[in-house]
Design a protein around this motif. Structure first.
Motif: not given
Length: 326
Positions: A130-134, A271-277
């Protein structure tokens, strides 16, 4: 601990396994037991020391940082004296791009501002993807402002690591998404949520007649002029990848308020926002291939070919690596 290191610029075969000192976390850092990592274009660019001008910061004659790897997921093994948000045993994921790399190892020290709790619904391998690409997809799409429902968004390079996340993030925002991909990948991008697909082997999105409020070009194979031709009035484009130095310089010199080069910098907030999604089921990592830790050079070589459909991830054994046949 064991880690893959490189002491000179070159191909993936330059990497070798070595015994190195385990890092100790500083006051605002967390020591992570790495259980998975992902491979990014940044890894093979840095490994080869290309483009050449990048060696001004990477190391002129030899690499400054000997351990590659920017995306990791794992468990907190120890915390610095100033850390209060994490504790040993927490499952986390992080990105080390702005902090000297170091992910292709058994342990990594991670600043808390690029670290987040791992989404519970993801495996460690999925989280490492997730981290770099997302975050690159997220920051590229939002470079010119937040997306709004109903906007026309085009993703060029929709099946790569960044593009596969971008399709999902744009769709989650309520945008109408057009994905550009090759013939074998059209069903894949539809499954990611694309409303429309463009087969670049038969159709040029620039001359297709449709105009877009936002374009995210993850490939970097189109000129600034082409991108502007495909934009609607007031539309904006962001470019996150490049196929040549000429393309990079073209955007740098000819871009402006409407066409911009974007380099992502991962933050805990993103990262927190992506975790929510992810937890809401709106975003899911698309993994193409999985490799064991011992085959990191092969994973980098595969990604460098440019045909990955989503992310390439690496699994790190939970126990000692002494039992791994190198």
């Amino acid at each position: 601990m064991k880690a893959f290191i490189y002491e000179k610029y070159g191909p993936p075969e330059t990497l070798r396994i070595a015994e190195v000192d385990k890092p100790a976390p500083n006051t605002d850092e967390v020591l992570v037991k790495v259980l998975a990592a992902s491979v990014n274009a940044a890894d093979w660019h840095v490994l080869r020391g290309k483009p050449l001008f990048s060696r001004a910061t990477l190391g002129l004659l030899r690499p400054k940082h000997q351990i590659l790897g920017v995306d990791i997921a794992g468990q907190v093994a120890a915390v610095g004296s100033g850390v209060t948000r994490f504790q040993p045993g927490d499952d986390v994921y992080a990105n080390l791009l702005d902090h000297g790399y170091g992910g292709f190892a058994e342990y990594a020290s991670v600043p808390v501002d690029v670290l987040s709790l791992k989404p519970a619904s993801l495996s460690f391998e999925e989280a490492a993807a997730v981290p770099m690409a997302a975050v690159t997809a997220l920051q590229g799409l939002r470079h010119h402002g937040d997306l709004h429902p109903g906007q026309q968004v085009l993703i060029n390079g929709a099946t790569g690591g960044v593009g596969s996340f971008a399709v999902q993030i744009a769709k989650a925002s309520g945008a109408e998404v057009t994905a550009v991909a090759s013939t074998p990948n059209l069903d894949l991008v539809r499954s990611l949520g694309a409303d429309h697909v463009v087969d670049y082997t038969t159709t040029d999105f620039v001359g297709g007649g449709r105009r877009y409020d936002r374009i995210l070009d993850t490939v970097g194979n189109r000129s600034v002029r082409d991108l502007r031709r495909a934009l609607a009035a007031g539309g904006k484009a962001a470019v996150t990848g490049f196929t040549s130095m000429r393309r990079l310089l073209g955007v740098s010199l000819r871009g402006g308020n409407d066409v911009a080069q974007v380099q992502a910098h991962v933050t805990t907030e993103d990262l927190g926002l992506l975790s929510q999604l992810i937890e809401a089921g709106k975003v899911r990592p698309q993994i193409d291939r999985r490799y064991p830790f011992a085959e990191i050079p092969a994973a980098i070589a595969y990604l460098e070919q440019g045909h990955a459909r989503g992310k390439v991830v690496v699994s790190v054994p939970r126990g000692t690596l002494e039992t791994v046949p190198w």
